[in-house]
Design an enzyme around this catalytic site. Sequence first.
Site, short mmCIF file in Angstrom:
data_model
loop_
_atom_site.label_atom_id
_atom_site.label_comp_id
_atom_site.label_asym_id
_atom_site.label_seq_id
_atom_site.Cartn_x
_atom_site.Cartn_y
_atom_site.Cartn_z
N GLU A 11 6.26 -0.44 -6.58
CA GLU A 11 4.96 -0.98 -6.16
C GLU A 11 4.48 -2.15 -7.01
OE1 GLU A 11 5.54 2.22 -6.89
OE2 GLU A 11 4.24 3.57 -5.76
N ASP A 99 4.23 10.51 -4.11
CA ASP A 99 3.06 11.18 -3.58
C ASP A 99 2.86 10.66 -2.17
OD1 ASP A 99 2.09 8.64 -3.94
OD2 ASP A 99 0.69 9.14 -5.53
N GLU A 101 0.77 8.54 -0.92
CA GLU A 101 0.60 7.08 -0.85
C GLU A 101 1.93 6.37 -1.05
OE1 GLU A 101 -2.30 4.26 0.00
OE2 GLU A 101 -2.65 6.38 -0.35
N TYR A 323 3.83 10.29 -14.55
CA TYR A 323 2.99 9.83 -13.43
C TYR A 323 1.58 10.39 -13.56
CZ TYR A 323 1.80 8.49 -8.67
OH TYR A 323 1.22 7.93 -7.56
N ARG A 325 -1.00 10.52 -11.31
CA ARG A 325 -1.71 11.10 -10.17
C ARG A 325 -1.06 12.43 -9.83
NH1 ARG A 325 -1.59 5.55 -8.78
NH2 ARG A 325 -3.68 4.64 -8.77
N HIS A 370 4.75 16.77 -9.52
CA HIS A 370 5.19 18.12 -9.85
C HIS A 370 5.13 18.42 -11.34
CE1 HIS A 370 6.27 18.19 -5.71
NE2 HIS A 370 7.12 17.21 -5.85
#
Length: 909
Positions: A11, A99, A101, A323, A325, A370
């Site tokens: 991203e 995720d 998104e 990560y 989020r 996770h």
Amino acid sequence: MSAGRKLVIVESPAKARTIAGYLGEGYDVEASVGHIRDLPQPSELPADMKKGPFGKFAVDVDNGFAPYYVVDSDKKKKVSELKKLLKESDELFLATDEDREGEAIAWHLLQELKPKVPVKRMVFHEITPEAIQRALENTRELDDRLVDAQETRRILDRLYGYEVSPVLWRKVRQGLSAGRVQSVATRLVVERERERMAFVAADYWDVTGTFAVEDTAEPSFSARLTSVDGRRVATGRDFLDTGQLRAADVAHLDEARATALVAGLADSAFSVASLETKPYTRRPAAPFTTSTLQQEASRKLRMASRQTMRTAQGLYENGYITYMRTDSSSLSSQAIDAARRQASELYGAEYIPDAPRVYASKAKGAQEAHEAIRPAGDHFRTPAQVAKELSGDQFRLYELIWKRTVASQMADARGQTASVRLGATASDGTDVLFSASGTVITFRGFLAAYEEGRDVSRYSEDADEAAATAEKDDARLPKMAEGDPLSASDLTADGHRTSPPPRYTEASLVKALEERGIGRPSTYAATISVIQDRGYVTGRGQALVPSWLAFAVTRLLEENFDWLVDYDFTAEMEEDLDAIAAGDKDRVDWLSRFYFGDGSGNEEGEGLRDLVANLGDIDAREVNSIPIGDGIVLRVGRYGPYLEDSAAEPAEDGTTRRTSVPEELAPDELTVAKARELLDTQPEGDQVLGTDPVTGTPIVARNGRYGPYVTEILPEPEIDTSLSQAAQKRALAAAPKPRTASLFKSMSLQSVTLDDALMLLSLPRVVGVDPESGTEITAQNGRYGPYLKKGTDSRTLASEEALFTTTLEEALAIYAQPKRGRGATAAPPLRELGDDPTSEKPITVKDGRFGAYVTDGVTNRTLPRDLTPESITREQAIELLAEKRASAPAKKKAPARRAPAKSKAAAKK
């Protein structure tokens, strides 16, 4: 084609640079810079589609809620670059976040790039060489269920916003928005303010004293009166918000009674009535989830949610943390081993328990990632080891995450808690008990590394009691036994007053949303930013204060869209979306019930479409009115809130007495007395100066956010509600705007006249035309003071009065001089951050007209709100510049028509 070339798409540019360094030759790592496609605005649809099934939402609600996607105008160049790289590659790795998104971004890339080479989904939770290598070796297929869930959310939010927001435009104010989570979050803040407005303070008294065990060298200690004649003494917790006692069996002391007890106990003999000792054990908090990280960063670091998430994003993309989020508080076995090993090395083997600690997630539908947020890698770097690489917010947040992670695998804190009651009889025969408690920590355990912060208690009545509550865990009682005599001193009667419920902070609002199951923790930062940007909520220190605009919007939604802002219903929607992600519910059936209803025809089964269609005539004046009392009403007007005294006699011209409300005045501070004061004495309210003889519009003076100003009052535009939403929006945008002008520094609200106002509203003034260039020269009053303008060339004027006195000859003489003043010489940079790897030019932070910005001399980017010239790091600056380059302006063109996106199953076939 180059043999063996592999294209990896992530991203963000920062993430791409870090991963490229780990993969080396043979891999091209590129960033999509977020989403490449989205639902367009209906006005941006091709002309032949605007009247079709996609014309209202860019979603065909009658045919399976099929979405119509277009590539964002600022992403077309990026998509072309990715397609070119893909032609030179023989394998494609989609490495976006794991995720909903991230899965949706990967799916959109797949749909747009249409690769003819093998495609693999590459996922990881941390950016380290080991994690990237494991991800390459363990790829998977795209998860259609996650994509379905994200697409359902996007369509749901489009339906919600596009149906409800226009109602707010018509009945409250143009430019407002409603949303599935933002509207509920706003309601929470408004309801808390309503509680504060209705709150009735109660006074109560207590008695404290200092006690010592007689004939010993033990230290003295403090105790508080807790019982009078067998009845518990009332504290702040015993009062309702109405000021009444919750129960009748408590002793409510007033000043006279408390003072009498102090006098009656002056010569009384005290002794230990009871003593209880029990073991104390405290467990460490679980590792961070997105929600708890935002809460703790707010408490300990005073960081806003958006600032926390942006900082965590930078740490993740540069390989420092996992990560960020995630709803999960569990740790991988490698992370548990790393935390236990580090705790043992730093604090000793006795500081880790015999067995690893395992934390289960408490969040409903936890799925975003996770693992909890923790330092990256199988071996954690201590804050001291990263101190030279990180600074400012990034270092502070990394240190917080490291401490929490290590502490989560450490031993319990242990000690002893003692509670003692002291008895005596006053001179009037009243039996009293004083109480004290304290905890002695004999083994600090995890407290050696970290202690979780606390939110402000609703029942912390005053600073003294709050401090006593916070410190009692550390208080230590002397050795004593039941029956031991005690000496008393410093007996004091203290008065207290209950406090209203505390306002939400960003931390406590995040906690409230999560406890109710509303929204997702990964979106809380964006939600809080939206309600602040929309003007629904403002910050006062750490507290979130709702605006009167938020009151009007919340009331409209509660009275006309009650189920859309119902806390339980919103949480149920979240559970349904989780069920769609798990494959347990069909998204089309669910969206149909939400939008069209269940077909039962009763109110409970009504869908959003029918609800909006059957609203009837909403009384806009009533919705925007909040009674203050004694006939005084606050109204939320087009230009801000104002007070209206309907009980007072109208003026000769029939107008009602009015005054604007200062922006700094919080809703709970606007009492009837304060409203009377504003109406009677405040010149800052709307002062009607008269009527413009040319236009016939009323001219008023008022105090605004940026100081006093004058303006004209225009009638509300009449918009044909039968028009489409886009047409209504265009009509509102085309409606005349009121003329507005700031007062000169030499003027005041008390002295400004109609002639002054008309003179100010006549600006800008045409001074004349430059005979050489033929360009018009005007005199204007701007944000930075009075100036002349000729084309794009501006020159400062010496005074505000010069706006009306400067002649053309004088203006030409000013332009004949070398340019001076603002912009004459380049100010020195605020900071230098090293060279940019792309442009290879030095990056500096400068102060510009619209605030601080970062630049490499070619590309400029204004600093976001959560960054300051002092806190921004070189990595953040590089990322900001890269994002700006990637989103270089492009001419907007009508998107090429595409067939509606196929379902995932069809696309797969």
